[in-house]
Scaffold this active site. Structure first.
Site, PDB file in Angstrom:
ATOM      1  CB  THR A  16       7.344  -3.439  -0.757  1.00  0.00           C
ATOM      2  OG1 THR A  16       6.089  -3.300  -1.280  1.00  0.00           O
ATOM      3  CG2 THR A  16       8.389  -3.940  -1.350  1.00  0.00           C
ATOM      4  CB  SER A  18       5.932   3.511   4.489  1.00  0.00           C
ATOM      5  OG  SER A  18       5.802   2.994   5.800  1.00  0.00           O
ATOM      6  CE1 TYR A  19       7.370   3.707   8.712  1.00  0.00           C
ATOM      7  CE2 TYR A  19       6.626   1.707   9.468  1.00  0.00           C
ATOM      8  CZ  TYR A  19       6.642   2.896   9.445  1.00  0.00           C
ATOM      9  OH  TYR A  19       5.546   3.641  10.129  1.00  0.00           O
ATOM     10  CE  LYS A  37      10.232  -4.222   7.920  1.00  0.00           C
ATOM     11  NZ  LYS A  37       9.429  -3.688   6.651  1.00  0.00           N
ATOM     12  CG  ASP A 140       2.614   1.768  11.336  1.00  0.00           C
ATOM     13  OD1 ASP A 140       3.402   1.359  10.465  1.00  0.00           O
ATOM     14  OD2 ASP A 140       1.441   2.304  11.285  1.00  0.00           O
TER      15      ASP A 140
END
Ligand SMILES: CNC(=O)c1c(C)[nH]c(/C=C2\C(=O)Nc3ccc(Cl)cc32)c1C
Length: 278
Positions: A16, A18-19, A37, A140
């Site tokens: 899991t 943040s997205y 995802k 990122d």
């Protein structure tokens, strides 16, 4: 033919972030193991939704053995959720590997670190090369977004979507996790560029060696100061001067002195380690 959620069986949740949530799935028609995802787009504006869809379509065009392969996407409008179906990477992510080394009091092997450096650089080369005139910047890059396949080859994941999900008004705007890898140009509120991905890769290379980021602080202001200063201890002494040299080049505060991906690949210390092209 449009696939649906019923074409897949969920096996387990494997991550899991943040997205969204990452789940291991099995494709019913042939048993192929994949992941999806899940991301909730319910809080996004129409513009941001369009950006997300075009971002995913762009990513599907990227073809590299070092980038996770995108298979499909399913949009569940009832639950405002997009499912992005991708390649399964049995070796997991580098963040988990680093934590395992820290717990065991061991370091990663230097040859393995060189292999990761080379393969991530080749993945970013594919991203940064213009696709329909548009570079895909990762934005990122961090150990949690670099995965390993069965043969411990790199599979870069989760790129390009960050721009959409970090958009001011988007629901993902809350910063999750400390931005240890933020580049000096971002700290100085300048624009993110291809060399910002190189800075993040330099931070990741440092952390693979030292098992901690190059710049650590207890608050954002102190972290920003250290990043702007750009001073950090040498990677542990058992690592070679060659690896130390390359790592320092990637953490040049002055963007003009920091190599681009193309320049990095032309560095003799890197070029001599590139896979032979058949
Ligand atoms: C501890 N980590 C795991 O067990 C793990 C494993 C075995 N695979 C993953 C993650 C992915 C995976 O296996 N394929 C992926 C494609 C894209 C993205 Cl963003 C993530 C993945 C994870 C997080």
């Amino acid at each position: 033919m449009q696939t649906t959620l019923d074409d897949y069986e969920v096996i387990e949740t494997i991550g899991t972030g943040s997205y969204g949530t990452c789940k291991k799935i099995r494709r019913r028609r042939d048993g192929l193991i994949l992941v999806w995802k899940e991301m909730d787009y319910g809080m996004m504006t129409e513009t941001e939704k369009q950006m997300l869809v075009s971002e995913v379509n762009l990513l599907r065009e990227l073809k590299s053995p070092y980038i996770v392969r995108y298979y499909d996407r399913i949009i569940d409008r009832t639950n405002t959720t997009i499912f992005i179906i991708m390649e399964y990477c049995k070796g997991g992510d580098l963040a988990t590997l680093i934590n395992k080394c820290k717990k065991e009091g061991s370091y990663l092997d230097e040859n393995f670190i060189w292999k990761i450096l080379i393969q991530v650089t080749l993945a970013l080369k594919e991203c940064h090369e213009r696709k329909n005139g548009k570079a895909v910047l990762h934005r990122d890059l961090k150990p949690a977004n670099v995965f390993l396949d069965t043969d411990k080859n790199v599979k870069l994941g989760d790129f390009g979507l960050a721009r959409v999900l970090h958009h001011e008004t988007s629901f993902a705007n809350t910063f999750v996790g400390t931005p240890f890898y933020m580049s000096p140009e971002l700290v100085n509120n300048m624009s993110y560029n291809e060399k910002s991905d190189v800075w993040s890769m330099g931070c990741m290379l440092y952390e693979l060696c030292a098992l901690r980021p190059p710049f650590v602080a207890s608050n954002q202001a102190e972290l920003n100061r250290k990043i702007r200063l750009g001073e950090f201890a040498r990677i542990p002494l058992h690592f070679s001067d060659d690896l130390n040299t390359i790592q320092k080049k990637m953490l040049q505060v002055d963007v003009s002195k920091r190599p681009s991906i193309t320049e990095l690949l032309a560095e003799p210390l890197v070029a001599s380690r590139l896979p032979k092209v058949e």
